[in-house]
Design an enzyme around this catalytic site. Structure first.
Site, PDB file in Angstrom:
ATOM      1  N   GLY A 405      -3.765   9.026  -5.292  1.00  0.00           N
ATOM      2  CA  GLY A 405      -5.151   8.615  -4.946  1.00  0.00           C
ATOM      3  C   GLY A 405      -5.343   7.250  -5.583  1.00  0.00           C
ATOM      4  N   ALA A 406      -4.561   6.878  -6.630  1.00  0.00           N
ATOM      5  CA  ALA A 406      -4.736   5.567  -7.286  1.00  0.00           C
ATOM      6  C   ALA A 406      -4.338   4.620  -6.132  1.00  0.00           C
ATOM      7  CB  ALA A 406      -3.862   5.556  -8.509  1.00  0.00           C
TER       8      ALA A 406
END
Ligand code: HXC
Length: 511
Positions: A405-406
Site C-alpha cells: 500500500g505504501a
C-alpha cells in the site's frame, strides 16, 4: 506653533517606541529576549517597516486600567518586506502589560490580517504574551476569537507563520495552531493549553513549563512546532529564509530566484548511494542535497517522525516541496506520525501551488498494536488523500523499495503522479521477497534450500523496476547520477499544468 505640533508627533512616537519603559526592556533583555520592535527590525528588510496603529490604546476602565493605557496596547503591527517581498507582521510587546491580549490589541492584529488577505501577502506573528488580558474578561476572549476566525479564513489564502518567542498558554495557543508553520525559540518559549500548576492539580503530574511545552517537547514529541531555534536572532533569520521559498498568496506562483547551479549537473556518487544489501540503510538526505539548487534544503519538522523527510528546495530557482522516506530511521516505513507529518506538508504545497517531488524507499506500513490502536488506518489515509487530491505538478523517484500500500500512497502514477521515475535499483512489489515466499510456499518452509530458490525466483521477477515500467506505471527508469537533471526537466515540462478537482464545498479528509 507648527513646529510644536510636529514635535508632538515625534514625542508621542518616541513614547510608544519605549513600550513598557526601560526597566521592563532591560528585564526582557535579561531573559535573552529581544523587544517587539527589535524583532521586527531583524525580521524585515532595513527601513522597510510601515507601522499602523501606533497610538491605539485600550478602552478598559476596570481595575484602574484607565490610568495605565500605553500607546500601542502591547502589540506592534504593520507591514514591511523580506528580501523585497511584502509581508504583514504583528509582534507582541511583553513589556506592555505582559503583551496580554485586549479587545483593542486583538483589533490591531485583525486589521493587518484583513489587509494581508485582501492584498495577498503572508502574515507573520511574533508571539510573546501572558494571554487574555485578565482585566478585560470576556472582551479579551472575544478578541481572541476574532483572530481565530481570521486564521481560519486566511488558511490556504496567504501563508501564515507563527514564531513563539515567550509564553503562549491557554486558548492563546490556538491561533498559532491554525497557522501553516510554528517555530519556537529554545529555552525562552513555551506553549500549553494548561500550565504545570493545573496539570499538578488535575493529574498529579510534576512537570516544568519547559518539559510540558518547550521547544524540544513540541518539535520532538507533540509535533505542534515545525522547528526550534537557539535564540531570537536565529529564529528570525530562519523565518526570512522560509519566506523566500513561499508564494505570497494562493493566486501566485512561488518566487523564482536566481540560481547558479547547473541544472545538468551529474552526481556520479549517487550511482552507489543504494547499498548492495537491500536491508542496509543509507541517508536519503544526501539525495535531496545533491538534487537541490546549491544543495540548499529548508527542512520542516526535522526532529519529528524522522522516517519521513519534508521540506523545500529549489530546482532552476523554483520552489519545490520534497517528501522523502528516510531508510535510516525505522527502515523508512510509514506510520502514524510520518503519515500525518507528510500529509500536512503535501496539503500546504498543494494549497500554495508548490510542486511536489517525492523520493520513495518504503518497505510498507509499520506493524503493531500501538499503530493499529492509534488509528494508523485513518492517519495513513491522510497521506493517501493528500497526494490524491493534490493538483500541483508531482514528480516521483523510487530509489529502492516501494512495497504494498505504501507504493500506492507515495505519489504513485495511480494518484495522478505526473512523472514517475525509478532508479534501476528499485523494487516494486506487494512485499519483500522473504515475506512473499513464506506466504506463497508455506508448505516448503522446512526446506531451506527450496525456500532460498523460491526467494531468488521472486527477487528475479519483482526486485526491479521493469515490471512496473512495462505497464507504464513507471514512466522511465533513470540513472541515479542524472536525477537532478531528469527531475528538473520534468518540472519544467509541468509549469503550465492545469488540473482541477470536481466542485465541492470542501472535502472530508479523514482527520
Ligand atoms: C494582564 C498581564 C497578563 C495578563 C501578564 N501580565 N499576563 N496583565 N493580563 N494575562 C502583566 C503582569 O501583571 C506584569 O505587569 C507583566 O505583565 C509581566 O508579567 P510577570 O508576571 O511579571 O512576568 P513573568 O514573571 O515573566 O511571567 C509571565 C507569565 C505570567 C507566566 C505569563 O505573567 C502569568 O502567568 N500571567 C498570567 C497568564 C494567564 O493566566 N493568562 C490568562 C489565561 S487565559 P507589570 O505591570 O508588573 O509589569 C488565556 C487564554 C486565552 O490566556 C483564551 C483565548 C480563547
Amino acid at each position: 506653533m507648527m513646529t510644536d505640533i510636529l514635535q508632538e508627533l515625534e514625542d508621542r512616537r518616541q513614547d510608544a517606541r519605549m513600550g513598557g519603559g526601560q526597566k521592563r526592556i532591560d528585564a526582557q533583555h535579561a531573559k535573552g529576549k529581544l523587544t517587539a520592535r527589535e524583532r521586527i527590525e531583524l525580521l524585515l528588510d532595513e527601513d522597510s517597516f510601515e507601522e499602523y496603529d501606533t497610538f491605539v490604546t485600550h478602552r478598559c476602565t476596570d481595575f484602574g486600567m484607565e490610568d495605565n493605557a500605553p500607546a500601542g496596547d502591547g502589540v506592534v503591527t504593520g507591514w514591511g518586506t523580506v528580501n523585497g517581498r511584502m509581508v504583514y507582521v504583528y509582534s507582541q510587546d511583553f513589556t506592555v502589560l505582559g503583551g496580554s491580549v485586549s479587545a483593542t490589541h486583538a483589533q490591531k492584529i485583525c486589521k493587518i490580517m484583513d489587509m494581508a488577505v485582501q492584498n495577498g501577502a503572508p502574515v507573520i506573528g511574533l508571539n510573546d504574551s501572558g494571554g487574555a488580558r485578565i482585566q478585560e474578561g470576556v472582551d479579551a476572549l472575544a478578541g481572541y476569537a476574532e483572530i481565530f476566525q481570521r486564521n481560519i479564513m486566511a488558511s490556504g489564502v496567504v501563508p501564515q507563520i507563527s514564531v513563539i518567542m515567550g509564553p503562549c498558554a491557554g486558548g492563546a495557543v490556538y491561533s498559532p495552531a491554525m497557522t501553516d508553520f510554528i517555530f519556537m525559540v529554545k529555552d525562552s518559549s513555551y506553549m500549553f493549553v494548561t500550565g504545570p500548576d493545573v496539570v499538578k492539580t488535575v493529574t498529579n503530574e510534576q512537570v516544568t513549563a519547559e518539559e510540558l511545552g518547550g521547544a524540544s517537547t513540541h518539535t520532538r514529541k507533540s509535533s505542534v512546532a515545525d522547528g526550534a531555534f537557539e535564540n531570537d536572532v536565529e529564529a528570525l533569520a530562519e523565518v526570512r529564509r522560509l519566506v523566500d521559498f513561499l508564494p505570497l498568496n494562493n493566486r501566485e506562483k512561488p518566487p523564482v530566484r536566481p540560481f547558479f547551479d547547473d541544472v545538468n549537473r551529474l552526481e556520479n556518487s549517487l550511482d552507489t548511494l543504494v547499498p548492495e544489501n537491500a536491508n542496509t540503510p543509507y541517508d536519503m538526505k544526501e539525495l535531496i542535497h545533491k538534487t537541490a539548487d546549491e544543495g540548499d534544503f529548508y527542512e520542516i519538522q526535522e526532529d519529528f517522525a524522522k522516517n519521513i523527510i519534508t521540506g523545500f528546495i529549489r530546482l532552476e530557482g523554483q520552489t519545490v516541496g520534497v517528501v522523502a522516506n528516510q531508510p535510516m530511521v525505522l527502515a523508512g516505513c510509514l506510520d502514524i506520525d510520518s503519515s500525518r507529518k507528510a500529509a500536512r506538508f503535501v496539503r500546504f504545497c498543494d494549497a500554495f501551488e508548490v510542486p511536489i517531488l517525492t523520493f520513495v524507499d518504503v518497505p510498507g506500513f509499520l506493524p503493531g498494536t500501538s499503530q493499529e490502536y492509534g488509528g494508523v488506518i485513518k492517519h495513513g489515509a491522510k497521506l493517501l488523500f493528500a497526494y490524491g487530491e493534490a493538483t500541483v505538478p508531482k514528480v516521483t523517484v523510487i530509489t529502492r523499495k516501494a512495497y504494498g500500500g505504501a507504493y500506492d500512497v507515495m505519489a504513485s502514477k495511480h494518484l495522478r503522479g505526473d512523472m514517475n521515475y525509478a532508479w534501476p535499483t528499485a523494487e516494486i512489489a506487494v512485499m519483500g521477497a522473504k515475506g512473499a515466499t513464506e506466504i506463497l510456499y508455506r508448505s516448503e518452509l522446512g526446506d531451506p534450500d527450496k525456500i532460498a530458490k523460491r526467494t531468488k525466483d521472486y527477487e528475479d521477477r519483482f526486485a526491479n523496476p521493469f515490471v512496473a515500467a512495462e505497464r507504464g506505471f513507471i514512466d522511465e527508469v533513470i540513472m541515479p547520477h542524472s536525477t537532478r537533471k531528469r527531475v528538473s526537466r520534468a518540472f519544467a515540462a509541468l509549469r503550465s499544468k492545469k488540473l482541477t478537482n470536481p466542485w465541492k464545498k470542501h472535502d472530508n479528509i479523514p482527520l
